[in-house]
Every structure is written in C-alpha cells, then in structure tokens.
Design a protein around this motif. Structure first.
Motif, PDB file in Angstrom:
ATOM      1  N   VAL A 149      -8.189   8.289  12.148  1.00 55.99           N
ATOM      2  CA  VAL A 149      -9.377   7.442  12.056  1.00 55.99           C
ATOM      3  C   VAL A 149      -9.328   6.715  10.715  1.00 55.99           C
ATOM      4  N   PRO A 150     -10.149   5.695  10.517  1.00 53.99           N
ATOM      5  CA  PRO A 150     -10.097   4.972   9.242  1.00 53.99           C
ATOM      6  C   PRO A 150     -10.323   5.861   8.023  1.00 53.99           C
ATOM      7  N   GLU A 151     -10.991   6.995   8.219  1.00 56.91           N
ATOM      8  CA  GLU A 151     -11.315   7.878   7.089  1.00 56.91           C
ATOM      9  C   GLU A 151     -10.173   8.805   6.699  1.00 56.91           C
ATOM     10  N   ASN A 152      -8.995   8.724   7.368  1.00 60.01           N
ATOM     11  CA  ASN A 152      -7.898   9.603   6.942  1.00 60.01           C
ATOM     12  C   ASN A 152      -6.515   8.960   7.047  1.00 60.01           C
ATOM     13  N   VAL A 153      -6.454   7.642   6.978  1.00 60.96           N
ATOM     14  CA  VAL A 153      -5.159   6.966   7.047  1.00 60.96           C
ATOM     15  C   VAL A 153      -4.710   6.526   5.648  1.00 60.96           C
ATOM     16  N   MET A 154      -3.920   5.465   5.592  1.00 62.79           N
ATOM     17  CA  MET A 154      -3.502   4.860   4.327  1.00 62.79           C
ATOM     18  C   MET A 154      -4.287   3.577   4.093  1.00 62.79           C
ATOM     19  N   ALA A 155      -4.295   3.158   2.844  1.00 66.30           N
ATOM     20  CA  ALA A 155      -4.854   1.856   2.511  1.00 66.30           C
ATOM     21  C   ALA A 155      -3.773   1.016   1.842  1.00 66.30           C
ATOM     22  N   PHE A 156      -3.731  -0.258   2.209  1.00 65.04           N
ATOM     23  CA  PHE A 156      -2.834  -1.209   1.563  1.00 65.04           C
ATOM     24  C   PHE A 156      -3.667  -2.117   0.659  1.00 65.04           C
ATOM     25  N   HIS A 157      -3.077  -2.486  -0.466  1.00 62.58           N
ATOM     26  CA  HIS A 157      -3.782  -3.295  -1.470  1.00 62.58           C
ATOM     27  C   HIS A 157      -2.970  -4.572  -1.717  1.00 62.58           C
ATOM     28  N   PRO A 158      -3.014  -5.508  -0.762  1.00 59.05           N
ATOM     29  CA  PRO A 158      -2.072  -6.632  -0.748  1.00 59.05           C
ATOM     30  C   PRO A 158      -2.234  -7.628  -1.879  1.00 59.05           C
ATOM     31  N   ARG A 159      -3.386  -7.657  -2.542  1.00 56.53           N
ATOM     32  CA  ARG A 159      -3.540  -8.629  -3.627  1.00 56.53           C
ATOM     33  C   ARG A 159      -2.567  -8.359  -4.764  1.00 56.53           C
ATOM     34  N   TYR A 160      -2.027  -7.116  -4.812  1.00 53.65           N
ATOM     35  CA  TYR A 160      -1.112  -6.744  -5.884  1.00 53.65           C
ATOM     36  C   TYR A 160       0.354  -6.821  -5.474  1.00 53.65           C
ATOM     37  N   PHE A 161       0.662  -7.342  -4.281  1.00 49.62           N
ATOM     38  CA  PHE A 161       2.056  -7.358  -3.855  1.00 49.62           C
ATOM     39  C   PHE A 161       2.928  -8.122  -4.851  1.00 49.62           C
ATOM     40  N   ASP A 162       2.454  -9.278  -5.299  1.00 48.00           N
ATOM     41  CA  ASP A 162       3.244 -10.066  -6.252  1.00 48.00           C
ATOM     42  C   ASP A 162       2.557 -10.154  -7.611  1.00 48.00           C
ATOM     43  N   ARG A 163       1.677  -9.200  -7.875  1.00 43.96           N
ATOM     44  CA  ARG A 163       0.925  -9.196  -9.135  1.00 43.96           C
ATOM     45  C   ARG A 163       1.245  -7.915  -9.904  1.00 43.96           C
ATOM     46  N   PRO A 164       1.755  -8.013 -11.132  1.00 45.23           N
ATOM     47  CA  PRO A 164       2.149  -6.813 -11.873  1.00 45.23           C
ATOM     48  C   PRO A 164       0.959  -5.895 -12.166  1.00 45.23           C
ATOM     49  N   VAL A 165       1.263  -4.601 -12.174  1.00 46.10           N
ATOM     50  CA  VAL A 165       0.296  -3.568 -12.522  1.00 46.10           C
ATOM     51  C   VAL A 165       0.908  -2.718 -13.629  1.00 46.10           C
ATOM     52  N   ALA A 166       0.192  -2.536 -14.716  1.00 45.18           N
ATOM     53  CA  ALA A 166       0.676  -1.624 -15.754  1.00 45.18           C
ATOM     54  C   ALA A 166       0.791  -0.223 -15.149  1.00 45.18           C
ATOM     55  N   GLU A 208      -9.162  -4.016   0.999  1.00 45.05           N
ATOM     56  CA  GLU A 208      -7.968  -3.270   1.363  1.00 45.05           C
ATOM     57  C   GLU A 208      -7.755  -3.376   2.860  1.00 45.05           C
ATOM     58  N   ILE A 209      -6.561  -3.011   3.293  1.00 48.35           N
ATOM     59  CA  ILE A 209      -6.247  -3.005   4.718  1.00 48.35           C
ATOM     60  C   ILE A 209      -6.026  -1.570   5.156  1.00 48.35           C
ATOM     61  N   ARG A 210      -6.763  -1.134   6.186  1.00 49.13           N
ATOM     62  CA  ARG A 210      -6.539   0.166   6.815  1.00 49.13           C
ATOM     63  C   ARG A 210      -6.128  -0.090   8.262  1.00 49.13           C
ATOM     64  N   ILE A 211      -5.014   0.480   8.654  1.00 51.48           N
ATOM     65  CA  ILE A 211      -4.509   0.334  10.018  1.00 51.48           C
ATOM     66  C   ILE A 211      -4.579   1.699  10.683  1.00 51.48           C
ATOM     67  N   VAL A 212      -5.093   1.725  11.910  1.00 53.28           N
ATOM     68  CA  VAL A 212      -5.305   2.982  12.635  1.00 53.28           C
ATOM     69  C   VAL A 212      -4.463   2.954  13.916  1.00 53.28           C
ATOM     70  N   PRO A 213      -3.192   3.373  13.845  1.00 53.96           N
ATOM     71  CA  PRO A 213      -2.360   3.363  15.045  1.00 53.96           C
ATOM     72  C   PRO A 213      -2.617   4.572  15.937  1.00 53.96           C
ATOM     73  N   GLU A 214      -2.194   4.465  17.175  1.00 54.58           N
ATOM     74  CA  GLU A 214      -2.254   5.600  18.082  1.00 54.58           C
ATOM     75  C   GLU A 214      -1.214   6.639  17.655  1.00 54.58           C
ATOM     76  N   PRO A 215      -1.326   7.891  18.103  1.00 54.06           N
ATOM     77  CA  PRO A 215      -0.268   8.864  17.822  1.00 54.06           C
ATOM     78  C   PRO A 215       1.084   8.324  18.299  1.00 54.06           C
ATOM     79  N   GLY A 216       2.064   8.334  17.417  1.00 52.50           N
ATOM     80  CA  GLY A 216       3.368   7.766  17.740  1.00 52.50           C
ATOM     81  C   GLY A 216       3.485   6.288  17.442  1.00 52.50           C
TER      82      GLY A 216
END
Length: 288
Positions: A149-166, A208-216
């Motif tokens: 469910v959305p409450e236990n998956v991963m989150a992606f933070h795409p604004r930082y894909f090409d932006r450096p983070v210390a 952020e982006i949360r993706i909720v795929p089916e099992p498998g």
C-alpha cells in the motif's frame, strides 16, 4: 520532469537511455516474477512457522524477529533457484541474457511503526545507490512479495535526479563495507551505528512519487535516482525483492546516468554475474 512508463514496449537500449535520464518503468507481474515471489513466500512462511509473516512483528520480541531474518535473508539471497529465475525475468522484458549481468536478489523487509528500522531491516533514508559505489549504468529492480500500500512502499524524489545533494559518500568504501559493515547487520537491532552515506543538507523531498505495484509487479529505475523507504504506518511488515542489472556495453563505454554528487571509492561491479553462465564481469571492463 520524471515520467512513469507502464508496460512500455520500448526495446531495452531505448529503455535504458530513458532510465539514465531519470525516467521510471513499471511492469505487471510476469510468469517468472510470480515464480520468484512464490518461492520467496515459501521460504518466508516456513521460517515463521505458522505465524502470518506480515503481522508476526506484533507477536514476537524484536530480537527474535531480527534473528529469524538473519537466517532467512541469506538463505533466499544465495539460493540457486533465484539465479535460475532471474534470467527468465530479463528475457520476459526484452533484455539480452548474453549482455545482461545481475547481482544476487535481496529479500527486504520494512516493519511497521519503527518496530525494527536498523541492521537486518534497515529503513533507508533518501539516497542514491551510486553513493554506495554502484556504477552509473546500474538499473534497479523492486518487486513486492505480498500486497503493498502507499504507506509501506518506496518514495522517489525526482527533483534531485540532476541536482547535487551534499552527502557523506566520500567516507564510503565498498571494500571496507564488505569487510566490516555488511557482516554485522544482524547485531544492529535498536540502532544502527554503521557509517553509511546520507544527505548532509536539508532536503525538500516533496513532491514525491510512490508506486504501488501488484505482488510480482516490477519497478525499474536508475541507481542514480534519489529514493527512500516510506515510514511504514500500514500496521503490516512489507516484504520485497530487489536486485540490480548492468548491460556490458554500458559498462565498457561508460554510458549511464550523470554523476552529480557521488564521491565514494570502490565499485560493486565485481558482484555482477552474466545471466547465461554466472561468469563475473571481466576485471578490465570494471570502469569506476
């Protein structure tokens, strides 16, 4: 902008080119991913001996739960059956087994309500795999074993894909991690003192982006994508499988996502095996 492609018919070369620009791909469960999660469920349910694996955390002392995972996870990771199933998955999504190298699939857990966030069930802060000596041509795969469910998956933070983070990647060496950090994971039950690269500046992780795929179901993304473990408030332990692939032509040519902020030493390329015969990547091809 990051786009999410669902069941895309793109050929593998074109797909990797988009992954290296920060796009994300998802696929429905396949025959082989279903075989993989079915096998994982067999091992998990055998280990828990009649308890529901998703709710067992509410019945077990955390030390006992961590000890069970310390035996279960390596059993799955190093099982020969996993190495037999993964090449089938690659062919199903149009990859060349002769040119595809993979690392061992890892069984991950995310327990609810901070029951066990360290060591063997580490809750990952926002990070790029490239801070951990991953190659920039690495493609990450994530597959849920049970319903998520959305409450236990991963989150992606795409604004930082090409932006450096210390971050602390300059203090990370992959060889040292294998010698000292990884073998002690099960000892870290109530806190985790191992040195791991983390952001060293305040981040604005929303949206952020949360993706909720089916099992498998499959989530496929670049190892340079900033992502994190969602704080699990679902009341259930999440079980997932992840692994990584590289295409040998990308390794040899240096093709991949941009390095915007990684400064670690060592490389994980020595862990990757060819899908056809489990041969390792040749030493001379391991571009740092």
């Amino acid at each position: 902008m990051t786009s999410v492609f669902s069941n895309s018919p793109l050929e593998d070369d074109a797909r990797r080119a988009r992954l290296f620009k920060g796009e994300i791909f998802t696929f429905s469960a396949t025959a082989a991913t279903t075989e993989l999660i079915t096998f994982a469920r067999e091992l998990i349910e055998e280990a828990f001996g009649g308890r529901d694996p998703e709710t067992a955390q509410h019945e077990m002392p955390v030390e006992e739960f961590a000890g069970l995972l310390a035996e279960l996870k390596p059993r799955f990771i190093h099982h020969e059956r996993c190495k037999e199933i993964l090449p089938k998955i690659f062919e199903e999504v149009g990859m060349s087994p002769q040119q595809t190298y993979f690392d061992v699939p890892r069984l991950r857990t995310s327990t609810a309500d901070h029951y066990l966030d360290s060591g063997i069930s580490y809750a990952y802060h926002a990070h790029r795999d490239c801070w951990y000596s991953a190659p920039f041509c690495q493609v990450n795969w994530w597959i849920p074993v049970y319903a998520v469910v959305p409450e236990n998956v991963m989150a992606f933070h795409p604004r930082y894909f090409d932006r450096p983070v210390a971050n602390g990647s300059a203090r990370y060496d992959y060889g040292e991690w294998n010698r000292v950090g990884r073998p002690t994971a099960a000892r870290h039950v109530h806190s985790d003192t191992r040195e791991q690269p983390k952001p060293e500046e305040p981040l604005d992780l929303l949206p952020e982006i949360r993706i909720v795929p089916e099992p498998g179901g499959i989530i496929m993304f670049s190892g340079a994508q900033l992502h994190s473990t969602v704080p699990n408030t679902s009341g259930r332990t999440r079980y997932s499988i992840d692994f990584r692939t590289v295409h040998i032509d990308d390794v040899r040519t240096g093709r991949g996502a941009p390095n915007v902020d990684a400064d670690c030493t060592g490389t994980t390329l020595g862990d990757f095996m060819r899908a056809t015969d489990l041969e390792r990547i040749p030493e001379e091809a391991r571009v740092l």
